[in-house]
Write a protein that holds these residues in place. Structure first.
Motif, PDB file in Angstrom:
ATOM      1  N   GLN A   1      18.768  17.178   4.584  1.00  0.00           N
ATOM      2  CA  GLN A   1      17.380  17.105   4.147  1.00  0.00           C
ATOM      3  C   GLN A   1      17.209  17.759   2.767  1.00  0.00           C
ATOM      4  O   GLN A   1      16.476  17.254   1.896  1.00  0.00           O
ATOM      5  CB  GLN A   1      16.475  17.803   5.191  1.00  0.00           C
ATOM      6  CG  GLN A   1      14.982  17.694   4.870  1.00  0.00           C
ATOM      7  CD  GLN A   1      14.509  16.252   4.888  1.00  0.00           C
ATOM      8  OE1 GLN A   1      15.019  15.434   5.658  1.00  0.00           O
ATOM      9  NE2 GLN A   1      13.551  15.935   4.031  1.00  0.00           N
ATOM     10  N   ALA A   2      17.901  18.900   2.604  1.00  0.00           N
ATOM     11  CA  ALA A   2      17.807  19.578   1.310  1.00  0.00           C
ATOM     12  C   ALA A   2      18.396  18.713   0.192  1.00  0.00           C
ATOM     13  O   ALA A   2      17.876  18.682  -0.931  1.00  0.00           O
ATOM     14  CB  ALA A   2      18.538  20.919   1.364  1.00  0.00           C
ATOM     15  N   THR A   3      19.479  18.002   0.485  1.00  0.00           N
ATOM     16  CA  THR A   3      20.065  17.120  -0.517  1.00  0.00           C
ATOM     17  C   THR A   3      19.119  15.992  -0.891  1.00  0.00           C
ATOM     18  O   THR A   3      18.970  15.635  -2.070  1.00  0.00           O
ATOM     19  CB  THR A   3      21.384  16.542   0.015  1.00  0.00           C
ATOM     20  OG1 THR A   3      22.255  17.612   0.368  1.00  0.00           O
ATOM     21  CG2 THR A   3      22.060  15.669  -1.043  1.00  0.00           C
ATOM     22  N   GLU A   4      18.473  15.415   0.102  1.00  0.00           N
ATOM     23  CA  GLU A   4      17.504  14.359  -0.177  1.00  0.00           C
ATOM     24  C   GLU A   4      16.366  14.892  -1.043  1.00  0.00           C
ATOM     25  O   GLU A   4      15.925  14.233  -1.997  1.00  0.00           O
ATOM     26  CB  GLU A   4      16.959  13.789   1.136  1.00  0.00           C
ATOM     27  CG  GLU A   4      17.994  13.076   1.982  1.00  0.00           C
ATOM     28  CD  GLU A   4      18.536  11.838   1.289  1.00  0.00           C
ATOM     29  OE1 GLU A   4      17.795  11.235   0.494  1.00  0.00           O
ATOM     30  OE2 GLU A   4      19.697  11.478   1.550  1.00  0.00           O
ATOM     31  N   ASP A   5      15.891  16.100  -0.703  1.00  0.00           N
ATOM     32  CA  ASP A   5      14.804  16.695  -1.501  1.00  0.00           C
ATOM     33  C   ASP A   5      15.271  16.944  -2.937  1.00  0.00           C
ATOM     34  O   ASP A   5      14.515  16.718  -3.896  1.00  0.00           O
ATOM     35  CB  ASP A   5      14.350  18.017  -0.874  1.00  0.00           C
ATOM     36  CG  ASP A   5      13.715  17.799   0.507  1.00  0.00           C
ATOM     37  OD1 ASP A   5      13.294  16.639   0.771  1.00  0.00           O
ATOM     38  OD2 ASP A   5      13.652  18.756   1.302  1.00  0.00           O
ATOM     39  N   ALA A   6      16.520  17.427  -3.067  1.00  0.00           N
ATOM     40  CA  ALA A   6      17.044  17.672  -4.414  1.00  0.00           C
ATOM     41  C   ALA A   6      17.147  16.377  -5.212  1.00  0.00           C
ATOM     42  O   ALA A   6      16.839  16.333  -6.409  1.00  0.00           O
ATOM     43  CB  ALA A   6      18.404  18.350  -4.336  1.00  0.00           C
ATOM     44  N   LYS A   7      17.580  15.295  -4.545  1.00  0.00           N
ATOM     45  CA  LYS A   7      17.651  14.007  -5.233  1.00  0.00           C
ATOM     46  C   LYS A   7      16.277  13.549  -5.687  1.00  0.00           C
ATOM     47  O   LYS A   7      16.106  13.040  -6.805  1.00  0.00           O
ATOM     48  CB  LYS A   7      18.284  12.952  -4.312  1.00  0.00           C
ATOM     49  CG  LYS A   7      19.774  13.143  -4.087  1.00  0.00           C
ATOM     50  CD  LYS A   7      20.316  12.049  -3.200  1.00  0.00           C
ATOM     51  CE  LYS A   7      21.830  12.217  -2.977  1.00  0.00           C
ATOM     52  NZ  LYS A   7      22.373  11.173  -2.081  1.00  0.00           N
TER      53      LYS A   7
END
Length: 495
Positions: free
Chosen positions: A168-174
Protein backbone atom coordinates in the motif's frame (compact mmCIF):
# COMPACT_ATOMS: atom_id res chain seq x y z
CA UNK A 1 17.81 -68.21 28.75
CA UNK A 2 15.89 -64.96 28.16
CA UNK A 3 14.26 -63.28 31.15
CA UNK A 4 10.81 -61.76 30.54
CA UNK A 5 9.58 -58.95 32.83
CA UNK A 6 5.88 -57.98 32.80
CA UNK A 7 4.92 -54.46 33.88
CA UNK A 8 1.92 -52.18 33.46
CA UNK A 9 1.86 -49.41 30.83
CA UNK A 10 1.55 -46.59 33.38
CA UNK A 11 4.86 -47.39 35.04
CA UNK A 12 6.58 -47.59 31.64
CA UNK A 13 5.04 -44.29 30.52
CA UNK A 14 6.13 -42.61 33.78
CA UNK A 15 9.61 -44.01 33.46
CA UNK A 16 9.84 -42.87 29.81
CA UNK A 17 8.61 -39.40 30.82
CA UNK A 18 11.23 -39.16 33.55
CA UNK A 19 13.91 -40.26 31.11
CA UNK A 20 12.88 -37.66 28.54
CA UNK A 21 12.68 -34.87 31.10
CA UNK A 22 16.02 -35.89 32.56
CA UNK A 23 18.12 -36.60 29.46
CA UNK A 24 16.58 -34.59 26.60
CA UNK A 25 17.26 -30.85 26.06
CA UNK A 26 15.16 -29.42 23.22
CA UNK A 27 16.25 -25.87 22.20
CA UNK A 28 13.35 -23.63 21.31
CA UNK A 29 12.82 -22.84 17.63
CA UNK A 30 14.73 -25.79 16.08
CA UNK A 31 14.94 -29.60 16.10
CA UNK A 32 17.34 -31.18 18.60
CA UNK A 33 20.73 -32.09 17.28
CA UNK A 34 22.45 -34.63 19.51
CA UNK A 35 24.66 -37.73 19.46
CA UNK A 36 24.58 -40.96 21.52
CA UNK A 37 27.70 -42.18 23.32
CA UNK A 38 28.55 -45.22 25.45
CA UNK A 39 25.61 -46.79 27.35
CA UNK A 40 23.20 -44.79 25.17
CA UNK A 41 24.23 -41.51 26.85
CA UNK A 42 23.08 -38.39 24.95
CA UNK A 43 25.92 -36.01 24.10
CA UNK A 44 24.77 -32.47 23.39
CA UNK A 45 26.73 -30.39 20.79
CA UNK A 46 28.22 -27.01 21.57
CA UNK A 47 25.62 -24.35 21.30
CA UNK A 48 26.04 -21.92 18.38
CA UNK A 49 25.59 -18.20 19.03
CA UNK A 50 21.91 -17.38 19.04
CA UNK A 51 20.74 -15.29 16.04
CA UNK A 52 18.02 -12.72 16.38
CA UNK A 53 14.57 -13.98 15.42
CA UNK A 54 13.31 -13.06 11.95
CA UNK A 55 10.36 -11.21 13.43
CA UNK A 56 12.64 -8.87 15.38
CA UNK A 57 14.73 -8.14 12.27
CA UNK A 58 11.63 -7.23 10.24
CA UNK A 59 10.28 -5.07 13.07
CA UNK A 60 13.62 -3.24 13.38
CA UNK A 61 13.83 -2.50 9.63
CA UNK A 62 10.20 -1.31 9.61
CA UNK A 63 10.93 1.11 12.46
CA UNK A 64 13.98 2.47 10.60
CA UNK A 65 11.92 3.01 7.45
CA UNK A 66 9.25 4.88 9.40
CA UNK A 67 11.88 7.11 10.99
CA UNK A 68 13.48 7.92 7.62
CA UNK A 69 10.17 8.54 5.84
CA UNK A 70 10.04 12.21 6.89
CA UNK A 71 13.50 13.09 5.54
CA UNK A 72 13.56 11.05 2.36
CA UNK A 73 12.53 12.40 -1.02
CA UNK A 74 9.53 10.98 -2.81
CA UNK A 75 11.64 9.01 -5.24
CA UNK A 76 13.88 7.58 -2.50
CA UNK A 77 10.83 6.69 -0.43
CA UNK A 78 9.36 4.86 -3.39
CA UNK A 79 12.58 2.90 -3.88
CA UNK A 80 12.72 2.00 -0.17
CA UNK A 81 9.14 0.77 -0.21
CA UNK A 82 9.76 -1.31 -3.31
CA UNK A 83 12.81 -2.89 -1.66
CA UNK A 84 10.74 -3.59 1.47
CA UNK A 85 8.01 -5.16 -0.64
CA UNK A 86 10.55 -7.39 -2.32
CA UNK A 87 11.95 -8.37 1.10
CA UNK A 88 8.45 -9.16 2.37
CA UNK A 89 7.78 -11.32 -0.67
CA UNK A 90 11.05 -13.13 0.00
CA UNK A 91 10.07 -13.68 3.66
CA UNK A 92 6.68 -15.00 2.57
CA UNK A 93 8.37 -17.49 0.24
CA UNK A 94 10.67 -18.61 3.06
CA UNK A 95 7.66 -19.05 5.38
CA UNK A 96 5.93 -21.21 2.78
CA UNK A 97 9.05 -23.36 2.43
CA UNK A 98 9.30 -23.72 6.21
CA UNK A 99 5.61 -24.68 6.42
CA UNK A 100 6.13 -27.36 3.79
CA UNK A 101 9.21 -28.61 5.64
CA UNK A 102 7.22 -28.67 8.90
CA UNK A 103 4.50 -30.81 7.31
CA UNK A 104 7.14 -33.19 6.01
CA UNK A 105 8.61 -33.48 9.51
CA UNK A 106 5.18 -34.22 11.03
CA UNK A 107 4.69 -37.03 8.54
CA UNK A 108 8.16 -38.39 9.27
CA UNK A 109 7.57 -38.29 13.04
CA UNK A 110 4.22 -40.06 12.65
CA UNK A 111 5.83 -42.78 10.53
CA UNK A 112 8.65 -43.11 13.07
CA UNK A 113 6.09 -43.44 15.89
CA UNK A 114 4.24 -46.17 14.01
CA UNK A 115 7.48 -48.04 13.36
CA UNK A 116 8.49 -47.84 17.02
CA UNK A 117 5.03 -49.03 18.13
CA UNK A 118 5.25 -52.02 15.85
CA UNK A 119 8.77 -52.69 17.08
CA UNK A 120 7.67 -52.44 20.70
CA UNK A 121 5.41 -55.51 20.36
CA UNK A 122 8.22 -57.58 18.90
CA UNK A 123 10.96 -57.02 21.46
CA UNK A 124 11.22 -57.63 25.18
CA UNK A 125 13.56 -56.85 28.06
CA UNK A 126 16.16 -54.10 27.61
CA UNK A 127 15.32 -53.56 23.93
CA UNK A 128 11.70 -52.93 24.82
CA UNK A 129 12.73 -50.31 27.37
CA UNK A 130 14.91 -48.58 24.80
CA UNK A 131 12.03 -48.64 22.32
CA UNK A 132 9.69 -47.02 24.82
CA UNK A 133 12.31 -44.35 25.52
CA UNK A 134 12.55 -43.67 21.78
CA UNK A 135 8.72 -43.40 21.55
CA UNK A 136 8.71 -40.88 24.40
CA UNK A 137 11.45 -38.92 22.68
CA UNK A 138 9.46 -38.85 19.43
CA UNK A 139 6.36 -37.61 21.28
CA UNK A 140 8.40 -34.82 22.87
CA UNK A 141 9.74 -33.87 19.47
CA UNK A 142 6.19 -33.77 18.10
CA UNK A 143 5.18 -31.38 20.91
CA UNK A 144 8.14 -29.14 20.14
CA UNK A 145 7.33 -29.24 16.42
CA UNK A 146 3.70 -28.28 17.11
CA UNK A 147 4.86 -25.27 19.10
CA UNK A 148 7.24 -24.27 16.30
CA UNK A 149 4.40 -24.55 13.78
CA UNK A 150 2.31 -22.18 15.86
CA UNK A 151 5.12 -19.67 15.93
CA UNK A 152 5.61 -20.01 12.16
CA UNK A 153 1.90 -19.41 11.55
CA UNK A 154 2.05 -16.29 13.72
CA UNK A 155 5.14 -15.05 11.85
CA UNK A 156 3.43 -15.73 8.53
CA UNK A 157 0.46 -13.61 9.56
CA UNK A 158 2.81 -10.78 10.61
CA UNK A 159 4.76 -11.04 7.34
CA UNK A 160 1.54 -10.84 5.34
CA UNK A 161 0.49 -7.74 7.26
CA UNK A 162 3.88 -6.15 6.64
CA UNK A 163 3.74 -7.05 2.93
CA UNK A 164 0.28 -5.52 2.60
CA UNK A 165 1.44 -2.40 4.42
CA UNK A 166 4.52 -2.05 2.19
CA UNK A 167 2.48 -2.69 -0.95
CA UNK A 168 0.00 0.00 0.00
CA UNK A 169 2.84 2.35 0.85
CA UNK A 170 4.45 1.66 -2.53
CA UNK A 171 1.22 2.44 -4.34
CA UNK A 172 0.89 5.68 -2.37
CA UNK A 173 4.49 6.58 -3.20
CA UNK A 174 3.84 5.95 -6.89
CA UNK A 175 0.80 8.20 -6.78
CA UNK A 176 2.79 10.93 -5.07
CA UNK A 177 5.57 10.60 -7.68
CA UNK A 178 3.07 10.87 -10.53
CA UNK A 179 1.47 13.92 -8.93
CA UNK A 180 4.85 15.58 -8.44
CA UNK A 181 5.83 14.76 -12.02
CA UNK A 182 2.59 16.25 -13.34
CA UNK A 183 3.18 19.39 -11.26
CA UNK A 184 6.78 19.64 -12.54
CA UNK A 185 5.65 19.30 -16.17
CA UNK A 186 3.03 21.99 -15.61
CA UNK A 187 5.65 24.31 -14.10
CA UNK A 188 8.00 23.67 -17.05
CA UNK A 189 5.25 24.50 -19.53
CA UNK A 190 4.46 27.70 -17.63
CA UNK A 191 8.16 28.64 -17.70
CA UNK A 192 8.35 27.99 -21.47
CA UNK A 193 5.31 30.18 -22.09
CA UNK A 194 6.80 32.93 -19.93
CA UNK A 195 10.09 32.78 -21.87
CA UNK A 196 8.23 32.98 -25.18
CA UNK A 197 6.30 36.02 -23.98
CA UNK A 198 9.53 37.71 -22.85
CA UNK A 199 11.27 36.97 -26.18
CA UNK A 200 8.30 38.30 -28.14
CA UNK A 201 8.19 41.47 -26.04
CA UNK A 202 11.95 41.93 -26.45
CA UNK A 203 11.76 41.57 -30.24
CA UNK A 204 8.92 44.08 -30.41
CA UNK A 205 10.87 46.51 -28.23
CA UNK A 206 14.00 46.10 -30.36
CA UNK A 207 12.05 46.69 -33.58
CA UNK A 208 10.42 49.82 -32.20
CA UNK A 209 13.78 51.08 -30.91
CA UNK A 210 15.44 50.52 -34.32
CA UNK A 211 12.70 52.39 -36.17
CA UNK A 212 12.91 55.19 -33.64
CA UNK A 213 16.71 55.45 -34.03
CA UNK A 214 16.43 55.58 -37.82
CA UNK A 215 13.86 58.34 -37.58
CA UNK A 216 16.02 60.36 -35.17
CA UNK A 217 19.07 59.91 -37.43
CA UNK A 218 17.15 61.16 -40.45
CA UNK A 219 15.92 64.17 -38.47
CA UNK A 220 19.51 64.97 -37.43
CA UNK A 221 20.65 64.79 -41.06
CA UNK A 222 17.92 67.18 -42.15
CA UNK A 223 18.89 69.58 -39.37
CA UNK A 224 22.57 69.45 -40.45
CA UNK A 225 21.63 70.19 -44.06
CA UNK A 226 19.46 73.07 -43.04
CA UNK A 227 22.22 74.44 -40.79
CA UNK A 228 24.74 74.26 -43.64
CA UNK A 229 22.35 76.05 -45.99
CA UNK A 230 21.74 78.83 -43.48
CA UNK A 231 25.48 79.16 -42.83
CA UNK A 232 26.26 79.48 -46.54
CA UNK A 233 23.57 82.13 -46.90
CA UNK A 234 25.15 84.20 -44.15
CA UNK A 235 28.76 83.72 -45.53
CA UNK A 236 28.68 84.65 -49.24
CA UNK A 237 32.43 85.38 -49.32
CA UNK A 238 33.27 81.72 -48.76
CA UNK A 239 31.00 80.74 -51.63
CA UNK A 240 32.86 83.10 -53.97
CA UNK A 241 36.21 81.66 -52.83
CA UNK A 242 34.99 78.17 -53.65
CA UNK A 243 33.92 79.30 -57.12
CA UNK A 244 37.39 80.78 -57.78
CA UNK A 245 39.02 77.52 -56.64
CA UNK A 246 36.81 75.55 -59.01
CA UNK A 247 37.81 77.75 -61.94
CA UNK A 248 41.49 77.28 -61.11
CA UNK A 249 41.04 73.53 -60.95
CA UNK A 250 39.28 73.47 -64.32
CA UNK A 251 42.17 75.34 -65.96
CA UNK A 252 44.69 73.00 -64.34
CA UNK A 253 42.84 69.93 -65.60
CA UNK A 254 42.80 71.41 -69.12
CA UNK A 255 46.57 71.90 -69.05
CA UNK A 256 47.13 68.36 -67.81
CA UNK A 257 44.94 66.89 -70.51
CA UNK A 258 46.90 68.77 -73.22
CA UNK A 259 50.18 67.53 -71.74
CA UNK A 260 48.87 63.97 -71.62
CA UNK A 261 47.86 64.09 -75.27
CA UNK A 262 51.35 65.31 -76.20
CA UNK A 263 52.99 62.54 -74.16
CA UNK A 264 50.80 59.94 -75.86
CA UNK A 265 51.98 61.13 -79.25
CA UNK A 266 55.63 60.93 -78.16
CA UNK A 267 55.06 57.46 -76.69
CA UNK A 268 53.54 56.25 -79.94
CA UNK A 269 56.58 57.49 -81.84
CA UNK A 270 58.96 55.75 -79.36
CA UNK A 271 57.02 52.49 -79.72
CA UNK A 272 57.32 52.66 -83.48
CA UNK A 273 61.08 53.13 -83.24
CA UNK A 274 61.39 50.23 -80.78
CA UNK A 275 59.32 47.98 -83.01
CA UNK A 276 61.79 48.54 -85.80
CA UNK A 277 64.70 47.64 -83.51
CA UNK A 278 63.00 44.71 -81.82
CA UNK A 279 62.01 42.84 -84.94
CA UNK A 280 65.27 40.87 -84.57
CA UNK A 281 64.19 39.42 -81.18
CA UNK A 282 60.97 37.88 -79.94
CA UNK A 283 59.51 36.68 -76.62
CA UNK A 284 58.31 33.08 -76.55
CA UNK A 285 56.16 31.53 -73.83
CA UNK A 286 52.73 31.97 -72.31
CA UNK A 287 52.16 35.36 -70.74
CA UNK A 288 50.66 33.83 -67.61
CA UNK A 289 51.85 33.23 -64.06
CA UNK A 290 53.67 29.90 -63.81
CA UNK A 291 55.23 29.93 -67.28
CA UNK A 292 58.72 30.95 -68.52
CA UNK A 293 59.37 33.75 -71.04
CA UNK A 294 62.39 33.24 -73.34
CA UNK A 295 64.12 35.75 -75.66
CA UNK A 296 64.92 34.22 -79.05
CA UNK A 297 66.58 35.69 -82.17
CA UNK A 298 64.46 35.52 -85.32
CA UNK A 299 67.32 36.09 -87.76
CA UNK A 300 69.77 33.31 -88.46
CA UNK A 301 72.63 35.73 -89.03
CA UNK A 302 71.69 37.83 -86.01
CA UNK A 303 73.88 38.56 -82.99
CA UNK A 304 74.67 35.89 -80.38
CA UNK A 305 72.17 36.67 -77.65
CA UNK A 306 74.17 34.76 -75.02
CA UNK A 307 76.94 37.39 -75.22
CA UNK A 308 74.58 40.36 -74.95
CA UNK A 309 73.70 42.21 -71.75
CA UNK A 310 70.03 41.72 -70.82
CA UNK A 311 67.87 43.44 -68.25
CA UNK A 312 64.18 42.82 -67.49
CA UNK A 313 61.74 45.57 -66.42
CA UNK A 314 58.15 45.93 -65.25
CA UNK A 315 56.16 48.64 -67.04
CA UNK A 316 53.81 50.50 -64.71
CA UNK A 317 50.20 51.06 -65.87
CA UNK A 318 50.83 54.77 -66.44
CA UNK A 319 53.42 53.84 -69.08
CA UNK A 320 55.84 56.63 -68.07
CA UNK A 321 58.01 54.66 -65.65
CA UNK A 322 59.32 51.17 -65.31
CA UNK A 323 60.69 49.11 -62.45
CA UNK A 324 64.05 47.41 -62.61
CA UNK A 325 63.91 43.70 -61.79
CA UNK A 326 67.25 43.21 -60.12
CA UNK A 327 68.91 39.87 -60.87
CA UNK A 328 66.78 39.21 -63.98
CA UNK A 329 69.63 39.35 -66.51
CA UNK A 330 69.16 36.07 -68.37
CA UNK A 331 67.41 35.19 -71.58
CA UNK A 332 64.71 33.39 -69.56
CA UNK A 333 62.50 34.89 -66.88
CA UNK A 334 59.68 33.30 -64.84
CA UNK A 335 56.96 35.84 -63.93
CA UNK A 336 56.06 36.06 -60.23
CA UNK A 337 52.91 37.38 -58.48
CA UNK A 338 54.29 40.97 -58.53
CA UNK A 339 54.18 40.84 -62.34
CA UNK A 340 50.44 40.06 -62.57
CA UNK A 341 48.63 42.95 -64.27
CA UNK A 342 51.88 44.51 -65.54
CA UNK A 343 53.66 44.44 -68.90
CA UNK A 344 57.16 42.92 -68.94
CA UNK A 345 59.98 44.29 -71.07
CA UNK A 346 63.44 42.89 -71.75
CA UNK A 347 66.18 45.28 -72.90
CA UNK A 348 69.05 43.79 -74.96
CA UNK A 349 72.28 45.77 -75.09
CA UNK A 350 73.93 45.33 -78.52
CA UNK A 351 77.36 46.67 -79.42
CA UNK A 352 76.14 50.01 -80.70
CA UNK A 353 72.44 50.22 -79.86
CA UNK A 354 69.66 48.87 -77.69
CA UNK A 355 66.81 46.53 -78.57
CA UNK A 356 63.74 45.82 -76.46
CA UNK A 357 61.06 43.14 -76.54
CA UNK A 358 57.75 43.55 -74.66
CA UNK A 359 54.91 41.22 -73.84
CA UNK A 360 51.76 41.75 -75.89
CA UNK A 361 49.73 42.45 -72.75
CA UNK A 362 49.76 42.29 -68.95
CA UNK A 363 50.73 39.02 -67.25
CA UNK A 364 47.63 37.01 -66.26
CA UNK A 365 47.20 35.05 -63.05
CA UNK A 366 47.01 31.26 -63.03
CA UNK A 367 43.59 29.63 -63.06
CA UNK A 368 42.33 28.65 -59.58
CA UNK A 369 45.33 30.23 -57.79
CA UNK A 370 43.25 32.84 -55.92
CA UNK A 371 40.90 30.20 -54.50
CA UNK A 372 43.85 28.04 -53.46
CA UNK A 373 45.53 30.96 -51.69
CA UNK A 374 42.24 31.94 -50.05
CA UNK A 375 41.86 28.47 -48.53
CA UNK A 376 45.46 28.56 -47.23
CA UNK A 377 45.01 32.07 -45.78
CA UNK A 378 42.43 30.69 -43.33
CA UNK A 379 45.12 28.46 -41.78
CA UNK A 380 47.65 29.72 -39.27
CA UNK A 381 50.52 27.74 -40.83
CA UNK A 382 50.96 26.15 -44.27
CA UNK A 383 53.64 23.61 -45.19
CA UNK A 384 55.33 23.21 -48.59
CA UNK A 385 57.82 20.54 -49.65
CA UNK A 386 60.96 22.12 -51.12
CA UNK A 387 64.55 21.35 -52.08
CA UNK A 388 67.44 23.69 -51.24
CA UNK A 389 69.27 24.62 -54.49
CA UNK A 390 71.66 27.25 -53.13
CA UNK A 391 72.65 28.50 -49.69
CA UNK A 392 74.48 31.83 -49.31
CA UNK A 393 75.30 31.87 -53.03
CA UNK A 394 76.86 28.36 -53.00
CA UNK A 395 75.28 25.30 -54.56
CA UNK A 396 73.76 23.09 -51.88
CA UNK A 397 75.42 19.66 -51.96
CA UNK A 398 72.56 17.65 -50.50
CA UNK A 399 69.33 17.40 -52.47
CA UNK A 400 67.32 16.16 -49.50
CA UNK A 401 63.72 17.19 -49.00
CA UNK A 402 62.97 20.12 -46.66
CA UNK A 403 59.72 21.66 -45.39
CA UNK A 404 59.01 25.37 -45.86
CA UNK A 405 56.52 26.75 -43.29
CA UNK A 406 54.59 29.93 -44.11
CA UNK A 407 53.01 31.22 -40.90
CA UNK A 408 51.17 34.34 -39.85
CA UNK A 409 54.16 35.67 -37.87
CA UNK A 410 57.25 33.98 -39.33
CA UNK A 411 58.82 31.86 -42.08
CA UNK A 412 60.61 28.64 -41.19
CA UNK A 413 62.72 26.05 -43.04
CA UNK A 414 62.96 22.58 -41.48
CA UNK A 415 64.54 19.25 -42.30
CA UNK A 416 62.91 16.55 -40.26
CA UNK A 417 63.04 17.76 -36.65
CA UNK A 418 65.95 20.17 -37.11
CA UNK A 419 65.29 23.82 -37.99
CA UNK A 420 67.56 25.33 -40.65
CA UNK A 421 66.15 28.86 -40.48
CA UNK A 422 63.34 30.59 -38.60
CA UNK A 423 62.73 34.34 -38.79
CA UNK A 424 59.82 36.66 -38.07
CA UNK A 425 58.66 39.12 -40.72
CA UNK A 426 60.89 42.21 -40.76
CA UNK A 427 62.17 44.85 -43.18
CA UNK A 428 65.45 42.94 -43.48
CA UNK A 429 63.70 39.87 -44.91
CA UNK A 430 63.37 39.48 -48.71
CA UNK A 431 61.25 37.01 -50.67
CA UNK A 432 60.70 36.91 -54.44
CA UNK A 433 60.78 34.59 -57.41
CA UNK A 434 64.07 33.22 -58.64
CA UNK A 435 65.57 35.56 -61.27
CA UNK A 436 68.61 33.56 -62.27
CA UNK A 437 67.04 31.95 -65.32
CA UNK A 438 66.99 28.24 -66.08
CA UNK A 439 64.18 25.80 -66.66
CA UNK A 440 63.48 25.52 -62.90
CA UNK A 441 63.00 29.28 -62.39
CA UNK A 442 59.19 28.96 -62.47
CA UNK A 443 59.36 26.70 -59.38
CA UNK A 444 62.13 28.48 -57.42
CA UNK A 445 62.15 31.41 -54.97
CA UNK A 446 64.84 33.65 -53.52
CA UNK A 447 64.63 34.01 -49.70
CA UNK A 448 66.87 36.18 -47.56
CA UNK A 449 65.93 35.27 -43.95
CA UNK A 450 68.38 37.81 -42.50
CA UNK A 451 71.68 39.38 -43.38
CA UNK A 452 74.13 36.62 -44.25
CA UNK A 453 71.53 33.84 -44.60
CA UNK A 454 70.20 33.44 -48.16
CA UNK A 455 68.44 30.42 -49.72
CA UNK A 456 67.22 29.46 -53.17
CA UNK A 457 64.36 26.98 -52.76
CA UNK A 458 62.71 24.82 -55.44
CA UNK A 459 59.03 23.84 -54.93
CA UNK A 460 57.33 20.79 -56.37
CA UNK A 461 55.12 22.80 -58.74
CA UNK A 462 54.66 26.31 -60.11
CA UNK A 463 51.32 26.58 -58.30
CA UNK A 464 52.85 25.93 -54.87
CA UNK A 465 55.69 28.40 -55.55
CA UNK A 466 53.31 31.24 -56.50
CA UNK A 467 50.89 30.39 -53.66
CA UNK A 468 53.72 30.50 -51.11
CA UNK A 469 54.85 33.93 -52.40
CA UNK A 470 51.35 35.44 -52.29
CA UNK A 471 50.55 33.91 -48.89
CA UNK A 472 53.82 35.08 -47.27
CA UNK A 473 53.35 38.61 -48.61
CA UNK A 474 49.80 38.77 -47.25
CA UNK A 475 50.88 37.63 -43.79
CA UNK A 476 53.80 40.08 -43.85
CA UNK A 477 51.43 42.90 -44.87
CA UNK A 478 49.28 42.09 -41.84
CA UNK A 479 52.45 42.69 -39.77
CA UNK A 480 53.11 46.01 -41.62
CA UNK A 481 56.05 44.52 -43.52
CA UNK A 482 56.51 44.53 -47.32
CA UNK A 483 58.19 41.35 -48.61
CA UNK A 484 59.91 42.22 -51.90
CA UNK A 485 62.99 41.29 -53.81
CA UNK A 486 66.31 43.15 -53.84
CA UNK A 487 65.68 46.81 -54.75
CA UNK A 488 62.19 46.09 -56.11
CA UNK A 489 61.07 49.57 -55.12
CA UNK A 490 63.70 51.25 -57.32
CA UNK A 491 62.25 52.61 -60.54
CA UNK A 492 63.82 54.39 -63.46
CA UNK A 493 62.33 56.80 -65.96
CA UNK A 494 61.44 55.54 -69.42
CA UNK A 495 64.23 56.12 -71.86
Amino acid sequence: MTRVIYDSGESMHKEAKDMVSRDVNLPKGRFPDYKTGANNTIIEPEEAPKSAPLKEIVAKETAQLLQQQKRLSVRDLKEKFEKGLAGAAKLSDEAKKREAASLDRQVLLKKLRDVLDSLKGRVAGRNRDETEEAISLVEALAVQLTQREGELIHEKVEVKKLANFLKQATEDAKKVVEEERALAIAEIEKAKLAIERVEKAWLEHETVATDKDQQELEELRNEVREARRIKMLHQPSKVMDMEFELQALRSLVLEKSQLCAQLKKELAMIKKLEEVKSTIFELQGNEVLGSILTIVCQVDAGPNISTCLIQWFRLLPAGTTRELIRGATKTMYAPEPFDVGKVLQAEIMLSSEKAAVTTTGPINTAAGLDNYVGSLYKLSDSEFTVSVIQMNGQDFASKSVHTFHVGRLRLKLRKGRSTKAKESYSNKMMLCGSRGGGNAAAKAVFWQARNGQIFTLAFQSERERNAALILARRFASDCNVALVGPEDQASVAMS
